[in-house]
Write an enzyme that holds these catalytic residues in place. Structure first.
Site, PDB file in Angstrom:
ATOM      1  N   LYS A 106       1.872  -8.855  -9.847  1.00  0.00           N
ATOM      2  CA  LYS A 106       1.570  -9.797  -8.759  1.00  0.00           C
ATOM      3  C   LYS A 106      -0.164  -9.969  -8.711  1.00  0.00           C
ATOM      4  CE  LYS A 106       1.607  -8.665  -3.751  1.00  0.00           C
ATOM      5  NZ  LYS A 106       1.338  -7.372  -2.563  1.00  0.00           N
TER       6      LYS A 106
HETATM    7  O1  G3P Z   1       2.309  -7.511   2.251  1.00  0.00           O
HETATM    8  C1  G3P Z   1       0.454  -8.302   1.888  1.00  0.00           C
HETATM    9  C2  G3P Z   1      -0.096  -7.203   3.597  1.00  0.00           C
HETATM   10  O2  G3P Z   1      -0.295  -5.886   2.331  1.00  0.00           O
HETATM   11  C3  G3P Z   1      -1.139  -7.599   3.541  1.00  0.00           C
HETATM   12  O3  G3P Z   1      -1.042  -6.867   5.448  1.00  0.00           O
HETATM   13  O4  G3P Z   1      -2.272  -6.040   7.706  1.00  0.00           O
HETATM   14  O5  G3P Z   1      -3.219  -6.079   5.359  1.00  0.00           O
HETATM   15  O6  G3P Z   1      -3.060  -8.360   6.722  1.00  0.00           O
HETATM   16  P1  G3P Z   1      -2.209  -6.639   6.380  1.00  0.00           P
END
Ligand code: G3P
Length: 221
Positions: A90
């Site tokens: 990634k």
């Molecule tokens: O997959 C991306 C994720 O880990 C980010 O999520 O909720 O931190 O925006 P969030």
């Protein structure tokens, strides 16, 4: 649409895997940092716990800024578990990330380009050779933009141009996000375990189970 789990927590990964719905795992530096474990060890542990998934994303660290640094980290990560082909590198959506994507794609390594917030970024990532592009819908919603709309535009663009990179809807925060990105054409949603559990629930399901149990008990007595 397939389900990936968005976590580096082994208990959650094992529980979701047992449910029989998991096709992959995504991690990121924030998720791994929460676990307090060595990154490479955790990726190996995940690979062993989910033998038949298509992809386990391992992100280059925030210390890797240049393409050379990202490639060097990626070259180590792809050795994990004897060169397990499910390891998906990634990289962030930057110029260096794109260069790294091309380098890895040419070697036959799957790449997930993350932190995608525009259609153009998704197109660039796909053209660099990414197997997966990850638009972050929740973070767009956080700034009053429409995350699901972005997913649907990317899906439409990929359809028009016959692009086979898969769209991973990321930053998924609740069950309605899941329904809407599935309808918008995401190939995959990567979801925290709490939201996967929420997907299984409906009050009428619980009430139905209670009624069956009550009727059964009466009949047996
Ligand atoms: O997959 C991306 C994720 O880990 C980010 O999520 O909720 O931190 O925006 P969030």
């Amino acid at each position: 649409m397939k389900f990936f789990i968005d976590t580096a927590n082994m208990d959650d990964i094992k529980k979701a895997y047992k449910m029989g719905v998991l096709n992959g795992v995504t991690t990121n530096p924030s998720l791994v940092a929460k676990e307090g474990v060595k990154f490479e060890d955790r990726i190996e542990e995940i690979l062993l716990a989910v033998p038949d998934v298509e992809s386990v994303s391992a992100e280059v660290t925030p210390d890797a800024i240049t393409a050379e640094q990202m490639m060097a980290e990626a070259d180590e990560l792809i050795k994990i578990n004897n060169g397990d082909k499910r390891v998906t590198i990634k990289v962030p959506m930057t110029e260096a990330g794109l260069e790294t994507t091309r380098y890895l794609a040419k070697k036959g390594v799957k790449v997930n380009v993350t932190l995608i917030f525009t259609v153009n970024q998704a197109l660039l990532a796909a053209r660099a050779g990414a197997s997966y592009v990850s638009p972050f819908l929740g973070r767009l919603d956080d700034i009053s933009e429409d995350g699901v709309l972005l997913v649907s535009k990317i899906a439409e663009l990929f359809r028009i141009h016959n692009i086979d990179s898969q769209i991973i809807a990321a930053s998924v925060r609740h069950p309605d996000h899941v329904t809407r990105v599935a309808m918008a054409g995401a190939d995959i949603a990567t979801i925290p375990f709490k939201v996967i559990q929420q997907l299984t629930k409906h009050p009428l399901t619980d009430q139905g189970i209670e009624k069956f149990a009550a009727d059964w008990t009466k009949a047996v007595k």
